[in-house]
Design an enzyme around this catalytic site. Structure first.
Site, PDB file in Angstrom:
ATOM      1  N   HIS A  92      -6.787   3.377   4.634  1.00  0.00           N
ATOM      2  CA  HIS A  92      -7.088   4.760   5.049  1.00  0.00           C
ATOM      3  C   HIS A  92      -7.005   4.900   6.568  1.00  0.00           C
ATOM      4  O   HIS A  92      -7.745   5.670   7.175  1.00  0.00           O
ATOM      5  CB  HIS A  92      -8.448   5.218   4.519  1.00  0.00           C
ATOM      6  N   ASP A 122      -3.667   4.968   7.902  1.00  0.00           N
ATOM      7  CA  ASP A 122      -2.316   5.482   8.230  1.00  0.00           C
ATOM      8  C   ASP A 122      -2.327   6.954   8.634  1.00  0.00           C
ATOM      9  O   ASP A 122      -1.707   7.340   9.621  1.00  0.00           O
ATOM     10  CB  ASP A 122      -1.268   5.167   7.140  1.00  0.00           C
ATOM     11  N   ASP A 166       3.129   3.289   2.642  1.00  0.00           N
ATOM     12  CA  ASP A 166       3.817   2.757   1.462  1.00  0.00           C
ATOM     13  C   ASP A 166       5.332   2.703   1.673  1.00  0.00           C
ATOM     14  O   ASP A 166       5.975   1.681   1.454  1.00  0.00           O
ATOM     15  CB  ASP A 166       3.507   3.618   0.224  1.00  0.00           C
TER      16      ASP A 166
HETATM   17  C1  GLA Z   1      -2.467   5.414  -0.582  1.00  0.00           C
HETATM   18  C2  GLA Z   1      -1.513   6.226   0.295  1.00  0.00           C
HETATM   19  C3  GLA Z   1      -1.265   5.522   1.639  1.00  0.00           C
HETATM   20  C4  GLA Z   1      -2.581   5.131   2.300  1.00  0.00           C
HETATM   21  C5  GLA Z   1      -3.505   4.410   1.318  1.00  0.00           C
HETATM   22  C6  GLA Z   1      -4.868   4.144   1.890  1.00  0.00           C
HETATM   23  O1  GLA Z   1      -1.861   4.215  -0.965  1.00  0.00           O
HETATM   24  O2  GLA Z   1      -0.289   6.403  -0.369  1.00  0.00           O
HETATM   25  O3  GLA Z   1      -0.510   6.359   2.475  1.00  0.00           O
HETATM   26  O4  GLA Z   1      -3.221   6.242   2.865  1.00  0.00           O
HETATM   27  O5  GLA Z   1      -3.669   5.158   0.119  1.00  0.00           O
HETATM   28  O6  GLA Z   1      -4.792   3.230   2.929  1.00  0.00           O
END
Ligand code: GLA
Length: 406
Positions: A49, A51, A186
Site C-alpha cells: 500500500h 505504490d 503489479d
Molecule cells: C494491489 C494493487 C497494487 C498495490 C497493492 C497493495 O495489489 O493492485 O497496486 O496497491 O494492492 O500494495
C-alpha cells in the site's frame, strides 16, 4: 509441466480452433511463427500500500505464468479462447465495450482500447490463453494478462512502445476500463522482472534498481488462504481515499504545499500532528511512513545478504498492515502467527491488497516440506479449507518466446 509444453498445447489448440480445414490459412502458418507470449505473475517482498502513496517497494515477477499464443486474422474482430477457464469470446475492435458477464475479457479489451487510443495500429487476431497462475491469490493474474496482451499486440503489429509505456497502458486499462483503481506496482513488476533479482522501486518517479537476491538455501513460499475478496475493491478504494484525505489535512495544517503524498511526511511530523488528527487516519499514515522505512532497511539487508533481518521486517510489515492499515483477515493473521512459531521460517506477511488472498513467507529450503505439513494441517483443522502452497523463484518480465521445435 515445462513451459514449452504449455505452448505446444496452445499451438495445437490454435490450429484446431482457428485453422484446421482452411488450406489457405494452413499454408500461411507453416511459413510464419505464431506469436507466443510468456507473462509472469508478481510478488511483493515488502512495501505494501505504498505504490499509490508515491512510496517504495521491493517486488518482482515470478516463475508462474500466463501463456498466450495467437496470430492476426486480417479482419476487424478479435477472438479469444481461454483454455484454463474453458471460455471463449469474440468482439469487434471498433466496438469495444465493458462486458458485465465475462469479467476476464475486460482485461484484454481494456488494453486494446489503450493502444488504439494512443494511435497504435491494431487489427483483428485470434488468440488462445492458458495459465498456471492461481487466480485471486494476490499474485496478479490480472496484471499478467494485461501485460501479456500488451506485449502480444506490440510483437504482432510491430508497435514502437517502450517498457514504461507498456506499464502505463496496462495500468490505465485496469484503472479506466476494468475499474480497479490499483497503483503501478503489479504491472511494473510484471514488465520489469529479472531472473535472480528483485526490483527496488520508487513510485514517486518509477525509478528502480535491480538488487540480486540469492535464494540458494532458502525459498519464497506463498500460502493462499483461498479467501474470497469480494469487498477488496471497495475497501481498497476506501484506503486510497483515506490517504488522500490525510495528505490534504496535513498539508493544510502545516501550510506546506510541497507535501504532495504521504511519502513526503516524516514520522516526527506525524507525531507532532497526532492530536490534530483522527486516530484512525493517524494509523493509516503511520503504516505508510513506517512501511517505506522498512523497505529502505530491507534493501540494506538484501545487499548484506542478511535474510534473518529481512524476515523480521516481513513480520513487522504484517503487524502494521494488521493493526494500523487494517487490511488483514483472521485467516491471514492465523497463517502469519503460526508461521512465526515454526523452525525454518524467517518471516511472513500478507501480500497485495489484503482482505484475503495470500501470505508471502521467506523460509529455509530444507524445511519447506515440514512447514507445509504443519501449516496445512493446522489451517485445515481450524478453517476446514486446505491452503494452497506455491513455491516460487524470480523471473524475467513478460516476453515473446520462440520455439524451433514446437
Ligand atoms: C494491489 C494493487 C497494487 C498495490 C497493492 C497493495 O495489489 O493492485 O497496486 O496497491 O494492492 O500494495
Amino acid at each position: 509441466m515445462e513451459i514449452s509444453n504449455y505452448f505446444k498445447g496452445l499451438k495445437n489448440l490454435f490450429f484446431e480452433r482457428f485453422i484446421e480445414g482452411n488450406r489457405e490459412e494452413e499454408n500461411i502458418f507453416e511459413k510464419k511463427d505464431l506469436v507466443n507470449i510468456l507473462s509472469p505473475g508478481r510478488i511483493n517482498i515488502i512495501g505494501e500500500h505504498t505504490d499509490y502513496n508515491s512510496g517504495l517497494s521491493i517486488n518482482t515477477a515470478i516463475n508462474k505464468y500466463i501463456f498466450i499464443t495467437g496470430y492476426g486474422n486480417k479482419t476487424n474482430s478479435v477472438e479469444v479462447f481461454s483454455k484454463h477457464l474453458n471460455d471463449s469470446k469474440k468482439f469487434l475492435l471498433d466496438d469495444i465495450s465493458f462486458d458485465k458477464n465475462t469479467y476476464w475479457i475486460n482485461y484484454i479489451k481494456g488494453v486494446l482500447k489503450e493502444y488504439i487510443k494512443h494511435g497504435h495500429k491494431i487489427s483483428g487476431f485470434n488468440m488462445v490463453v492458458d495459465s498456471n497462475l492461481p487466480i485471486g491469490a494476490g499474485i496478479s493474474s490480472s496484471a499478467s494478462l494485461e501485460v501479456g496482451v500488451a506485449k502480444f499486440v506490440e510483437e504482432l503489429f510491430n508497435l514502437k512502445v517502450n517498457k514504461r509505456e507498456t506499464v502505463e497502458y496496462s495500468n490505465s486499462a485496469e484503472n479506466n476500463f476494468v475499474g480497479v483503481n490499483c497503483g503501478f506496482m503489479d504491472q511494473f513488476a510484471v514488465v520489469y522482472g529479472k531472473e535472480n533479482y528483485v526490483i527496488y522501486l520508487n513510485f514517486k518517479d518509477l525509478s528502480y534498481e535491480y538488487i540480486p537476491f540469492d535464494l540458494d538455501g532458502n525459498r519464497i513460499l506463498i500460502i493462499n488462504t483461498k479467501e474470497e475478496r469480494n469487498l477488496a475493491d471497495t475497501k481498497y478504494n476506501e484506503r486510497r481515499n483515506e490517504c488522500n484525505d490525510a495528505v490534504k489535512l496535513i498539508s493544510r495544517i502545516v501550510k506546506n504545499k510541497n507535501i504532495k503524498s504521504l511519502s513526503d511526511v516524516s514520522l516526527d511530523l506525524l507525531y507532532k500532528l497526532e492530536n490534530k488528527m483522527d486516530e484512525k487516519l493517524f494509523r493509516r499514515v503511520k503504516h505508510v511512513i513506517t512501511e517505506n522505512k522498512r523497505v529502505l532497511l530491507a534493501k540494506e539487508y538484501l545487499l548484506k545478504g542478511d535474510i534473518e533481518k529481512i524476515g523480521q521486517l516481513l513480520f513487522e510489515s504484517h503487524k502494521s498492515l494488521r493493526y494500523d492499515y487494517e487490511v488483514s483477515t483472521e485467516k491471514l493473521d492465523y497463517l502469519v502467527d503460526e508461521m512465526s512459531k515454526i523452525k525454518g521460517v524467517y518471516g511472513g506477511r500478507l501480500m497485495g491488497a489484503g482482505f484475503g488472498g495470500s501470505v508471502i513467507s521467506l523460509v529455509k529450503k530444507g524445511e519447506v516440506g515440514s512447514i507445509t505439513d504443519i501449516i496445512g494441517d493446522k489451517f485445515l483443522k481450524k478453517f476446514n479449507v486446505s491452503p494452497e502452497f506455491i513455491e516460487c523463484s524470480f523471473s524475467d518480465g513478460t516476453r515473446r518466446v520462440k520455439f524451433k521445435d514446437i
